[in-house]
Design an enzyme around this catalytic site. Structure first.
Site, mmCIF file in Angstrom:
data_model
loop_
_atom_site.group_PDB
_atom_site.id
_atom_site.type_symbol
_atom_site.label_atom_id
_atom_site.label_comp_id
_atom_site.label_asym_id
_atom_site.label_seq_id
_atom_site.Cartn_x
_atom_site.Cartn_y
_atom_site.Cartn_z
ATOM 1 N N ASP A 184 0.818 -1.263 0.006
ATOM 2 C CA ASP A 184 -0.073 0.103 -0.118
ATOM 3 C C ASP A 184 0.753 1.304 -0.033
ATOM 4 O O ASP A 184 1.417 1.429 1.036
ATOM 5 C CB ASP A 184 -0.770 -0.058 1.236
ATOM 6 C CG ASP A 184 -2.024 0.829 1.156
ATOM 7 O OD1 ASP A 184 -1.805 2.185 0.556
ATOM 8 O OD2 ASP A 184 -2.785 0.973 1.921
ATOM 9 N N LYS A 238 -2.587 16.580 -8.600
ATOM 10 C CA LYS A 238 -1.806 16.266 -9.590
ATOM 11 C C LYS A 238 -0.746 17.440 -9.873
ATOM 12 O O LYS A 238 0.459 17.285 -10.398
ATOM 13 C CB LYS A 238 -2.491 15.891 -11.073
ATOM 14 C CG LYS A 238 -3.126 14.645 -10.913
ATOM 15 C CD LYS A 238 -2.284 13.211 -10.768
ATOM 16 C CE LYS A 238 -2.739 12.129 -10.647
ATOM 17 N NZ LYS A 238 -1.959 11.159 -10.660
ATOM 18 N N TYR A 256 -8.672 16.199 -7.220
ATOM 19 C CA TYR A 256 -7.694 15.515 -8.062
ATOM 20 C C TYR A 256 -6.847 16.292 -8.746
ATOM 21 O O TYR A 256 -5.595 16.146 -8.528
ATOM 22 C CB TYR A 256 -8.587 14.808 -8.943
ATOM 23 C CG TYR A 256 -7.921 13.908 -10.079
ATOM 24 C CD1 TYR A 256 -7.158 12.889 -9.783
ATOM 25 C CD2 TYR A 256 -7.862 14.433 -11.438
ATOM 26 C CE1 TYR A 256 -6.597 12.265 -10.790
ATOM 27 C CE2 TYR A 256 -7.167 13.735 -12.427
ATOM 28 C CZ TYR A 256 -6.348 12.722 -11.931
ATOM 29 O OH TYR A 256 -5.922 11.990 -12.989
ATOM 30 N N THR A 311 -9.870 3.670 -19.565
ATOM 31 C CA THR A 311 -9.557 2.927 -18.368
ATOM 32 C C THR A 311 -10.860 2.896 -17.541
ATOM 33 O O THR A 311 -11.765 3.880 -17.669
ATOM 34 C CB THR A 311 -8.213 3.464 -17.563
ATOM 35 O OG1 THR A 311 -8.623 4.956 -17.310
ATOM 36 C CG2 THR A 311 -6.876 3.465 -18.041
#
Length: 247
Positions: free
Chosen positions: A61, A158, A154, A189
């Site tokens: 992890d 990034k 998000y 994906t």
């Protein structure tokens, strides 16, 4: 004959990470892969070995420093060194407006995308500094260079990945190690399907891409393999997004 490279790929069990592990296996690299799902990891190892590569699955992890340290140490113990590390593990988190976000959502995204990358680089760089060589490729996103309504956490994570990449590159250059990032645009994906939710929203999103389609995991893996071996490149972010950041 040059000895095969030793490659470690985090987040290797799906999407870009999986495609990257397969791409390196085709070049007969020795590949260590990590993730949290043992059955899928062992199945991928079989696929990598069927391509002629030596391969090992190490459950880890990336949010847990003990796991990350053990991952790097076991890779080096198994293969003798660490030439290339690809940090592809991450999450998109839960979408929502800034006024809807919570500390728990922040922690979930930043622990996976930022802390995970930081811990991975910390221990990868320690191994590589002892060798005086190595190459790290972090997986960012088109969103690392722009904003997106409804995806603030998000996007912020990034941006942070790209900042970490550039800072680590300056530090690592002193001992002969390169650190770069590949920043994909929309890629076909499961994450893309989760983000767009419906076929209509997905089609509308892809219409904003100049090439009018999603990329494939294999196309991003090709870019990762290139960046990993680009010997005069460090501190850079290669954007592979069908033209989304061209204007």
């Amino acid at each position: 004959m040059n000895e095969p490279k030793v490659v470690l790929v985090t987040g290797a069990l799906s999407g870009i990470g999986r495609a990257t592990a397969l791409a390196f296996a085709r070049s007969k690299s020795r590949v260590a892969i990590s993730g949290r799902r043992t059955d899928e990891g062992l199945a991928l190892v079989d696929a990598l070995r069927s391509l002629g590569a030596q391969a090992e699955f190490i459950e880890a992890d990336i949010r847990d420093e003990n796991d990350v340290q053990a991952l790097v140490e076991r890779t080096v113990a198994r293969f003798g060194r660490l030439d290339i590390a690809v940090n592809a593990a991450g999450t998109e988190g839960e979408a929502g407006l800034v006024v809807e976000q919570t500390a728990a959502r922040y922690t979930a995204v930043f622990d996976a995308n930022v802390l995970g990358n930081l811990l991975a680089m910390k221990h990868e760089l320690r191994a590589m500094s002892a060798q005086g060589s190595g190459s790290i490729v972090n997986v960012s996103s088109t969103m690392g260079a722009r904003g997106a309504a409804g995806a603030s956490l998000y996007v912020a994570s990034k941006h942070a990945v790209e900042g970490l990449t550039k800072s680590a590159a300056l530090e690592a250059a002193t001992f002969g190690v390169r650190v770069n990032a590949v920043a994909p645009g929309p890629v076909q994906t499961p994450m893309l399907d989760r983000l767009t939710q419906t076929s209509e929203r997905k089609a509308a999103f892809l219409d904003t891409v100049p090439l009018k389609r999603a990329g494939t995991p294999d196309e991003i893996a090709e870019a990762v393999v290139y960046v990993a071996s680009a010997s005069f490149m460090t501190g850079e972010v290669l954007r592979v997004n069908g033209g989304r950041t061209a204007s």
